[in-house]
Design a protein around this motif. Sequence first.
Motif, PDB file in Angstrom:
ATOM      1  N   GLU A  85       0.829  -1.220   0.000  1.00  0.00           N
ATOM      2  CA  GLU A  85       0.000   0.000   0.000  1.00  0.00           C
ATOM      3  C   GLU A  85       0.858   1.262   0.000  1.00  0.00           C
ATOM      4  O   GLU A  85       0.350   2.358  -0.238  1.00  0.00           O
ATOM      5  N   GLY A  86       2.115   1.123   0.314  1.00  0.00           N
ATOM      6  CA  GLY A  86       2.994   2.290   0.370  1.00  0.00           C
ATOM      7  C   GLY A  86       3.773   2.438  -0.919  1.00  0.00           C
ATOM      8  O   GLY A  86       3.697   1.602  -1.821  1.00  0.00           O
ATOM      9  N   ARG A  87       4.557   3.534  -0.987  1.00  0.00           N
ATOM     10  CA  ARG A  87       5.278   3.784  -2.226  1.00  0.00           C
ATOM     11  C   ARG A  87       6.514   4.640  -1.943  1.00  0.00           C
ATOM     12  O   ARG A  87       6.452   5.592  -1.155  1.00  0.00           O
ATOM     13  N   LEU A  88       7.614   4.264  -2.587  1.00  0.00           N
ATOM     14  CA  LEU A  88       8.826   5.082  -2.516  1.00  0.00           C
ATOM     15  C   LEU A  88       9.039   5.748  -3.860  1.00  0.00           C
ATOM     16  O   LEU A  88       9.221   5.061  -4.871  1.00  0.00           O
ATOM     17  N   ASP A  89       8.991   7.066  -3.876  1.00  0.00           N
ATOM     18  CA  ASP A  89       9.356   7.823  -5.081  1.00  0.00           C
ATOM     19  C   ASP A  89      10.840   8.145  -4.984  1.00  0.00           C
ATOM     20  O   ASP A  89      11.313   8.536  -3.921  1.00  0.00           O
ATOM     21  N   ILE A  90      11.542   7.975  -6.087  1.00  0.00           N
ATOM     22  CA  ILE A  90      12.958   8.374  -6.101  1.00  0.00           C
ATOM     23  C   ILE A  90      13.152   9.388  -7.231  1.00  0.00           C
ATOM     24  O   ILE A  90      12.600   9.213  -8.318  1.00  0.00           O
ATOM     25  N   VAL A  91      13.879  10.449  -6.946  1.00  0.00           N
ATOM     26  CA  VAL A  91      14.206  11.413  -8.008  1.00  0.00           C
ATOM     27  C   VAL A  91      15.711  11.572  -8.082  1.00  0.00           C
ATOM     28  O   VAL A  91      16.389  11.623  -7.061  1.00  0.00           O
ATOM     29  N   ASP A  92      16.198  11.632  -9.293  1.00  0.00           N
ATOM     30  CA  ASP A  92      17.632  11.836  -9.506  1.00  0.00           C
ATOM     31  C   ASP A  92      17.791  12.596 -10.818  1.00  0.00           C
ATOM     32  O   ASP A  92      16.970  12.465 -11.724  1.00  0.00           O
ATOM     33  N   ILE A  93      18.874  13.360 -10.890  1.00  0.00           N
ATOM     34  CA  ILE A  93      19.120  14.126 -12.106  1.00  0.00           C
ATOM     35  C   ILE A  93      19.764  13.244 -13.180  1.00  0.00           C
ATOM     36  O   ILE A  93      19.771  13.600 -14.357  1.00  0.00           O
ATOM     37  N   GLN A  94      20.290  12.070 -12.755  1.00  0.00           N
ATOM     38  CA  GLN A  94      20.955  11.175 -13.711  1.00  0.00           C
ATOM     39  C   GLN A  94      20.066   9.957 -13.994  1.00  0.00           C
ATOM     40  O   GLN A  94      19.865   9.113 -13.105  1.00  0.00           O
ATOM     41  N   PRO A  95      19.588   9.824 -15.217  1.00  0.00           N
ATOM     42  CA  PRO A  95      18.720   8.684 -15.533  1.00  0.00           C
ATOM     43  C   PRO A  95      19.405   7.335 -15.331  1.00  0.00           C
ATOM     44  O   PRO A  95      18.753   6.355 -14.983  1.00  0.00           O
ATOM     45  N   GLU A  96      20.751   7.307 -15.496  1.00  0.00           N
ATOM     46  CA  GLU A  96      21.474   6.026 -15.294  1.00  0.00           C
ATOM     47  C   GLU A  96      21.285   5.519 -13.873  1.00  0.00           C
ATOM     48  O   GLU A  96      21.162   4.308 -13.642  1.00  0.00           O
ATOM     49  N   MET A  97      21.289   6.428 -12.923  1.00  0.00           N
ATOM     50  CA  MET A  97      21.114   6.022 -11.514  1.00  0.00           C
ATOM     51  C   MET A  97      19.700   5.448 -11.329  1.00  0.00           C
ATOM     52  O   MET A  97      19.512   4.405 -10.690  1.00  0.00           O
ATOM     53  N   LEU A  98      18.718   6.120 -11.888  1.00  0.00           N
ATOM     54  CA  LEU A  98      17.324   5.658 -11.725  1.00  0.00           C
ATOM     55  C   LEU A  98      17.142   4.291 -12.377  1.00  0.00           C
ATOM     56  O   LEU A  98      16.491   3.396 -11.803  1.00  0.00           O
ATOM     57  N   ASP A  99      17.695   4.117 -13.571  1.00  0.00           N
ATOM     58  CA  ASP A  99      17.590   2.819 -14.261  1.00  0.00           C
ATOM     59  C   ASP A  99      18.249   1.722 -13.419  1.00  0.00           C
ATOM     60  O   ASP A  99      17.744   0.605 -13.335  1.00  0.00           O
ATOM     61  N   HIS A 100      19.364   2.070 -12.827  1.00  0.00           N
ATOM     62  CA  HIS A 100      20.103   1.106 -12.010  1.00  0.00           C
ATOM     63  C   HIS A 100      19.231   0.638 -10.831  1.00  0.00           C
ATOM     64  O   HIS A 100      19.106  -0.562 -10.563  1.00  0.00           O
ATOM     65  N   VAL A 101      18.622   1.586 -10.134  1.00  0.00           N
ATOM     66  CA  VAL A 101      17.782   1.232  -8.976  1.00  0.00           C
ATOM     67  C   VAL A 101      16.575   0.415  -9.435  1.00  0.00           C
ATOM     68  O   VAL A 101      16.226  -0.612  -8.837  1.00  0.00           O
ATOM     69  N   THR A 102      15.952   0.850 -10.516  1.00  0.00           N
ATOM     70  CA  THR A 102      14.754   0.159 -11.017  1.00  0.00           C
ATOM     71  C   THR A 102      15.083  -1.291 -11.381  1.00  0.00           C
ATOM     72  O   THR A 102      14.340  -2.217 -11.046  1.00  0.00           O
ATOM     73  N   HIS A 103      16.226  -1.461 -12.021  1.00  0.00           N
ATOM     74  CA  HIS A 103      16.645  -2.807 -12.417  1.00  0.00           C
ATOM     75  C   HIS A 103      16.894  -3.684 -11.184  1.00  0.00           C
ATOM     76  O   HIS A 103      16.432  -4.830 -11.108  1.00  0.00           O
ATOM     77  N   ARG A 104      17.585  -3.116 -10.209  1.00  0.00           N
ATOM     78  CA  ARG A 104      17.862  -3.903  -8.989  1.00  0.00           C
ATOM     79  C   ARG A 104      16.570  -4.226  -8.243  1.00  0.00           C
ATOM     80  O   ARG A 104      16.421  -5.303  -7.663  1.00  0.00           O
ATOM     81  N   ALA A 105      15.630  -3.284  -8.261  1.00  0.00           N
ATOM     82  CA  ALA A 105      14.345  -3.522  -7.583  1.00  0.00           C
ATOM     83  C   ALA A 105      13.601  -4.669  -8.274  1.00  0.00           C
ATOM     84  O   ALA A 105      13.046  -5.559  -7.618  1.00  0.00           O
TER      85      ALA A 105
END
Length: 216
Positions: A85-105
């Motif tokens: 029911e909860g949610r973690l939003d992540i924001v970063d200026i570098q898309p590579e970092m976001l892709d990395h986290v999304t992939h690991r998740a």
Amino acid sequence: MTVLTARRTRWGLAAAGGAAAAAWWFGDKAPYPYAQRGLLDIPLPYLTCGRLDEILRPRPGERILEIGPGTGLQSLHIAPQLGPEGRLDIVDIQPEMLDHVTHRAEERGITNITATESDARTLPFDERTFDAVYLVTALGEIPEPDQVLSEAARVLAPTGRLVVGEFFDRHWIPFSRLHRLADASGLHLETRHGPTMAYLARFHPCHRNEPVPSAP
Ligand SMILES: C[S@@+](CC[C@H](N)C(=O)[O-])C[C@H]1O[C@@H](n2cnc3c(N)ncnc32)[C@H](O)[C@@H]1O
């Protein structure tokens, strides 16, 4: 040119070079290079995930924002605690970092992380959206940290909390400076864990006890 003058000239040039290097080292505000991402997975003293839990106290069902997640050391630890029911939003200026986290998740079966590419100085969220906001070793890296704190205060719910972790590296924000900046952004200090060189501090919006204005 005498020997003495030549030596002085050499020392002068060396000093000027050193000063220029120091100015670059401490003044550089480029985002943490993705190429050096391996170092981000090493927990820093006093800034471990266990200590983040103690001060952030994430709860199931909450919506939390992480600014500057890097490779997700904290994100992948916090998101599961928020439950389906909860949610973690992540924001970063570098898309590579976001892709990395999304992939690991995805690899770990974590489905409640939403990634948004954004500069933390202008957050793409409405006022009072989050139960909590946190940043670990990210605030000092962002130019105009005062603007980031104002944005964090804006998107926090009146009962929300902000946790900032800073470590003694070249982008370090000493605790006394953070305290002043937070105060100016309408954020009150609640508690701090760790010494000024490696600390986690929790703030809350100053207006948290004021009634929420009703919609027009
Ligand atoms: C040193 S890393 C910290 C990563 C992670 N929090 C940790 O402790 O391992 C800082 C992060 O802030 C991000 N960042 C830098 N400038 C930013 C900005 N203006 N807006 C949003 N994120 C930014 C970088 O891309 C990087 O992912």
